[in-house]
Each structure stands twice: as structure tokens, then as C-alpha cells.
Motif scaffolding. Structure first.
Motif, PDB file in Angstrom:
ATOM      1  N   ASP A 111       0.829  -1.204   0.000  1.00 44.76           N
ATOM      2  CA  ASP A 111       0.000   0.000   0.000  1.00 44.76           C
ATOM      3  C   ASP A 111       0.867   1.259   0.000  1.00 44.76           C
ATOM      4  O   ASP A 111       0.696   2.164  -0.825  1.00 44.76           O
ATOM      5  N   GLU A 112       1.830   1.311   0.927  1.00 47.00           N
ATOM      6  CA  GLU A 112       2.663   2.511   1.048  1.00 47.00           C
ATOM      7  C   GLU A 112       3.678   2.613  -0.091  1.00 47.00           C
ATOM      8  O   GLU A 112       4.023   3.713  -0.524  1.00 47.00           O
ATOM      9  N   GLY A 113       4.162   1.479  -0.581  1.00 50.41           N
ATOM     10  CA  GLY A 113       5.100   1.519  -1.699  1.00 50.41           C
ATOM     11  C   GLY A 113       4.473   2.108  -2.949  1.00 50.41           C
ATOM     12  O   GLY A 113       5.067   2.952  -3.628  1.00 50.41           O
ATOM     13  N   LEU A 114       3.253   1.674  -3.260  1.00 53.84           N
ATOM     14  CA  LEU A 114       2.544   2.239  -4.414  1.00 53.84           C
ATOM     15  C   LEU A 114       2.254   3.719  -4.210  1.00 53.84           C
ATOM     16  O   LEU A 114       2.357   4.520  -5.146  1.00 53.84           O
ATOM     17  N   ALA A 115       1.889   4.088  -2.976  1.00 51.01           N
ATOM     18  CA  ALA A 115       1.590   5.495  -2.688  1.00 51.01           C
ATOM     19  C   ALA A 115       2.839   6.358  -2.815  1.00 51.01           C
ATOM     20  O   ALA A 115       2.786   7.480  -3.348  1.00 51.01           O
ATOM     21  N   MET A 116       3.982   5.854  -2.327  1.00 49.77           N
ATOM     22  CA  MET A 116       5.229   6.612  -2.445  1.00 49.77           C
ATOM     23  C   MET A 116       5.638   6.761  -3.906  1.00 49.77           C
ATOM     24  O   MET A 116       6.091   7.828  -4.342  1.00 49.77           O
ATOM     25  N   LEU A 117       5.473   5.708  -4.687  1.00 50.46           N
ATOM     26  CA  LEU A 117       5.813   5.783  -6.110  1.00 50.46           C
ATOM     27  C   LEU A 117       4.913   6.767  -6.854  1.00 50.46           C
ATOM     28  O   LEU A 117       5.349   7.411  -7.812  1.00 50.46           O
ATOM     29  N   SER A 118       3.672   6.893  -6.407  1.00 52.26           N
ATOM     30  CA  SER A 118       2.756   7.827  -7.065  1.00 52.26           C
ATOM     31  C   SER A 118       3.194   9.271  -6.886  1.00 52.26           C
ATOM     32  O   SER A 118       2.832  10.144  -7.669  1.00 52.26           O
ATOM     33  N   GLU A 119       3.979   9.536  -5.826  1.00 47.08           N
ATOM     34  CA  GLU A 119       4.485  10.891  -5.597  1.00 47.08           C
ATOM     35  C   GLU A 119       5.567  11.281  -6.598  1.00 47.08           C
ATOM     36  O   GLU A 119       5.778  12.457  -6.879  1.00 47.08           O
ATOM     37  N   GLY A 120       6.299  10.286  -7.107  1.00 49.73           N
ATOM     38  CA  GLY A 120       7.432  10.570  -7.989  1.00 49.73           C
ATOM     39  C   GLY A 120       8.709  10.054  -7.359  1.00 49.73           C
ATOM     40  O   GLY A 120       8.762   8.928  -6.877  1.00 49.73           O
ATOM     41  N   GLU A 121       9.754  10.863  -7.341  1.00 49.21           N
ATOM     42  CA  GLU A 121      11.028  10.450  -6.773  1.00 49.21           C
ATOM     43  C   GLU A 121      10.935  10.329  -5.256  1.00 49.21           C
ATOM     44  O   GLU A 121      10.156  11.033  -4.604  1.00 49.21           O
ATOM     45  N   LEU A 122      11.751   9.440  -4.704  1.00 46.79           N
ATOM     46  CA  LEU A 122      11.788   9.249  -3.256  1.00 46.79           C
ATOM     47  C   LEU A 122      12.357  10.504  -2.593  1.00 46.79           C
ATOM     48  O   LEU A 122      13.431  10.978  -2.974  1.00 46.79           O
ATOM     49  N   PRO A 123      11.665  11.072  -1.590  1.00 51.45           N
ATOM     50  CA  PRO A 123      12.171  12.271  -0.898  1.00 51.45           C
ATOM     51  C   PRO A 123      13.536  12.026  -0.262  1.00 51.45           C
ATOM     52  O   PRO A 123      13.893  10.900   0.099  1.00 51.45           O
ATOM     53  N   ASP A 124      14.304  13.102  -0.112  1.00 51.34           N
ATOM     54  CA  ASP A 124      15.691  13.002   0.367  1.00 51.34           C
ATOM     55  C   ASP A 124      15.787  12.336   1.735  1.00 51.34           C
ATOM     56  O   ASP A 124      16.703  11.535   1.971  1.00 51.34           O
ATOM     57  N   ASP A 125      14.883  12.667   2.655  1.00 53.07           N
ATOM     58  CA  ASP A 125      14.949  12.090   4.004  1.00 53.07           C
ATOM     59  C   ASP A 125      14.799  10.577   3.956  1.00 53.07           C
ATOM     60  O   ASP A 125      15.519   9.845   4.643  1.00 53.07           O
ATOM     61  N   ASN A 126      13.860  10.108   3.138  1.00 49.46           N
ATOM     62  CA  ASN A 126      13.657   8.664   3.015  1.00 49.46           C
ATOM     63  C   ASN A 126      14.846   7.991   2.326  1.00 49.46           C
ATOM     64  O   ASN A 126      15.270   6.912   2.723  1.00 49.46           O
ATOM     65  N   GLN A 127      15.384   8.668   1.301  1.00 51.31           N
ATOM     66  CA  GLN A 127      16.515   8.101   0.567  1.00 51.31           C
ATOM     67  C   GLN A 127      17.744   7.986   1.446  1.00 51.31           C
ATOM     68  O   GLN A 127      18.455   6.964   1.412  1.00 51.31           O
ATOM     69  N   SER A 128      18.019   8.998   2.257  1.00 56.14           N
ATOM     70  CA  SER A 128      19.207   8.958   3.116  1.00 56.14           C
ATOM     71  C   SER A 128      19.088   7.868   4.176  1.00 56.14           C
ATOM     72  O   SER A 128      20.070   7.172   4.474  1.00 56.14           O
ATOM     73  N   GLU A 129      17.879   7.690   4.729  1.00 55.09           N
ATOM     74  CA  GLU A 129      17.677   6.621   5.710  1.00 55.09           C
ATOM     75  C   GLU A 129      17.817   5.245   5.060  1.00 55.09           C
ATOM     76  O   GLU A 129      18.402   4.319   5.643  1.00 55.09           O
ATOM     77  N   LEU A 130      17.290   5.104   3.856  1.00 56.62           N
ATOM     78  CA  LEU A 130      17.403   3.839   3.129  1.00 56.62           C
ATOM     79  C   LEU A 130      18.862   3.528   2.820  1.00 56.62           C
ATOM     80  O   LEU A 130      19.333   2.403   3.035  1.00 56.62           O
ATOM     81  N   ASP A 131      19.607   4.527   2.326  1.00 54.34           N
ATOM     82  CA  ASP A 131      21.014   4.327   1.985  1.00 54.34           C
ATOM     83  C   ASP A 131      21.819   3.907   3.213  1.00 54.34           C
ATOM     84  O   ASP A 131      22.670   3.010   3.138  1.00 54.34           O
ATOM     85  N   ALA A 132      21.554   4.565   4.346  1.00 46.28           N
ATOM     86  CA  ALA A 132      22.275   4.240   5.576  1.00 46.28           C
ATOM     87  C   ALA A 132      21.955   2.819   6.029  1.00 46.28           C
ATOM     88  O   ALA A 132      22.849   2.075   6.470  1.00 46.28           O
ATOM     89  N   ALA A 133      20.695   2.419   5.925  1.00 45.38           N
ATOM     90  CA  ALA A 133      20.296   1.075   6.341  1.00 45.38           C
ATOM     91  C   ALA A 133      20.930   0.005   5.450  1.00 45.38           C
ATOM     92  O   ALA A 133      21.304  -1.074   5.929  1.00 45.38           O
ATOM     93  N   VAL A 134      21.069   0.294   4.166  1.00 41.24           N
ATOM     94  CA  VAL A 134      21.721  -0.643   3.256  1.00 41.24           C
ATOM     95  C   VAL A 134      23.202  -0.764   3.601  1.00 41.24           C
ATOM     96  O   VAL A 134      23.756  -1.872   3.683  1.00 41.24           O
ATOM     97  N   ARG A 135      23.868   0.371   3.830  1.00 41.95           N
ATOM     98  CA  ARG A 135      25.295   0.347   4.168  1.00 41.95           C
ATOM     99  C   ARG A 135      25.548  -0.447   5.437  1.00 41.95           C
ATOM    100  O   ARG A 135      26.531  -1.186   5.543  1.00 41.95           O
ATOM    101  N   GLN A 136      24.652  -0.313   6.412  1.00 42.52           N
ATOM    102  CA  GLN A 136      24.833  -0.956   7.718  1.00 42.52           C
ATOM    103  C   GLN A 136      24.122  -2.304   7.822  1.00 42.52           C
ATOM    104  O   GLN A 136      24.158  -2.938   8.878  1.00 42.52           O
ATOM    105  N   ASP A 137      23.492  -2.742   6.725  1.00 41.01           N
ATOM    106  CA  ASP A 137      22.754  -4.005   6.683  1.00 41.01           C
ATOM    107  C   ASP A 137      21.774  -4.117   7.860  1.00 41.01           C
ATOM    108  O   ASP A 137      21.790  -5.096   8.612  1.00 41.01           O
ATOM    109  N   ARG A 138      20.911  -3.114   7.969  1.00 39.35           N
ATOM    110  CA  ARG A 138      19.895  -3.130   9.027  1.00 39.35           C
ATOM    111  C   ARG A 138      18.503  -2.834   8.449  1.00 39.35           C
ATOM    112  O   ARG A 138      17.682  -2.178   9.067  1.00 39.35           O
TER     113      ARG A 138
END
Length: 221
Positions: A111-138
Motif C-alpha cells: 500500500d505505502e510503496g505504491l503510494a510513495m511511487l505515485s508521488e514521484g522520486e523518493l524524498p531526500d529524508d527517506n533516501q538517506s535513511e534507506l542508503d544508511a540502512a543498506v550500508r549498515q545491513d539493518r
């Protein structure tokens, strides 16, 4: 809406109609009947209409929009991100109508993934948190993404992951598969069964493949 800003109200209506037209075209869902949108001018005005979660959560998280029933949206019209918020929340209404059934709930990540995609590009705050979680494998697991996080500090990561996961599914398996998944849920299948029927694998394998697409190995046990 209220106040004297007629031009802003008209612009919000344009945003809503454009978003609804795009969502109906992309998801193949026709909305029958009215959608009621209540526009608030300030956080203080809107707060009295919002369902509370906790004092800590409500103090930290600014709610820009929320669907309160199948065809009613509350939105903070004065915020600069109102256009994206309108598309996001209308997506919830359209997807809910597409999957409405008395048996199986729509998983939050979808539900939220489709809603976020409908907005367009991922906002910077969400992208930075995602990038950090990937780097730290969390990364939060797909299982845990099935419901909302109760931790305010994980909200940006939750939405970033939902966007990333659904984008991976769209890019890898195509839009038609997502449509079939929504139809399977509408028919009353729970997410594990629906995934198996449409994709041939369940939540654990989805988690594994999504992590691999981000350069991560199997989740540590």
C-alpha cells in the motif's frame, strides 16, 4: 476548505484531479462516487481531526495527509509538499477500492510503496535513511514491513523501504504482476498465498531477492 485563498483551493483541486486520473489509468481502477477532501490551513487545526498514536509520535511526526475512511481524505493544504501528498493519499483510496474484500488486508509495504511511487522520486529524508540502512545491513524485513512501525525514528526508513521494494518488483517483474497481486488480494488471498500465486515465491524469497538487488546477502538469522 476554509479561508479566503480561492486560488490555492482551485490549485489543490487540479492536483487532486490530475493525480486521480493518473492513478486510475495506471491501476485500471475506476472510482465510482465522490471523494471528500478536507483541507486544513495549519497543523494545529488538523491535529484535532487526526487519530492519535502517542504523544512522542505525534510530537515528532508531521502528518501531511491521511485517509480516514474509504472516500475521505484530510490534508494539510498549506504545506509545500501538498502536491505529492495529494497523489500519495489518493493512491491509498484507489488501491483500497481495488482490493476491497472482507477477508485479507492489504500489506502495508504494498500500500505505502505504491503510494510513495505515485508521488514521484523518493524524498531526500527517506533516501538517506534507506542508503544508511543498506550500508549498515539493518533493513527492516519484508515480514515486518507488513504492518506500520510504532517507532518514530523508523518512519523515514519504513517509507523508503516500501518505495524501494515495490519499485524493485515493478522494475523486475512488471506492472501487470502488481495488478495481478492486487486482484489476488481482492479475491481474499493473504499476502503469502497471493505472492505464491502471482510470482511463484513468498515473503522470505521476496526479501532475499530484494536484498540482493541492493547488493546485500541473505538476512542474518
Amino acid at each position: 476548505w476554509y479561508g479566503s485563498n480561492q486560488s490555492r483551493a482551485e490549485q489543490l483541486l487540479v492536483y487532486a484531479m490530475d493525480a486521480l486520473t493518473r492513478l486510475q489509468h495506471e491501476m485500471g481502477v475506476t472510482v465510482d462516487g465522490d471523494i471528500n477532501i478536507y483541507v486544513y490551513d495549519s497543523k494545529a487545526d488538523m491535529s484535532t481531526a487526526l487519530p492519535g498514536k502517542s504523544d512522542a509520535f505525534d510530537d515528532r511526526i508531521l502528518t501531511l495527509g491521511v485517509v480516514v475512511d474509504q472516500a475521505t481524505l484530510l490534508i494539510l493544504g498549506s504545506h509545500s509538499a501538498v502536491k505529492g501528498t495529494m497523489a500519495h493519499e489518493l493512491s491509498h483510496i484507489v488501491v483500497d477500492l481495488a482490493t476491497d474484500n472482507p477477508y485479507a488486508e492489504l500489506p502495508r509495504w504494498l500500500d505505502e510503496g505504491l503510494a510513495m511511487l505515485s508521488e514521484g522520486e523518493l524524498p531526500d529524508d527517506n533516501q538517506s535513511e534507506l542508503d544508511a540502512a543498506v550500508r549498515q545491513d539493518r533493513l527492516i524485513s519484508v515480514h515486518s514491513l507488513s504492518g506500520y512501525t510504532g517507532k518514530p525514528e523508523e518512519v523515514d526508513l519504513f517509507y523508503g523501504e516500501a518505495y524501494s521494494l515495490v519499485d524493485f518488483m515493478l522494475q523486475t517483474y512488471g506492472k501487470d504482476k502488481i495488478g495481478q497481486l492486487l486482484l489476488a488480494i481482492r479475491d481474499g488471498l493473504y499476502q503469502e498465498e497471493a505472492l505464491q500465486q502471482v510470482y511463484g515465491f513468498g515473503l522470505d524469497e521476496l526479501d532475499l531477492r530484494w536484498r540482493a538487488s541492493l547488493g546485500l546477502g541473505p538476512r542474518p538469522t
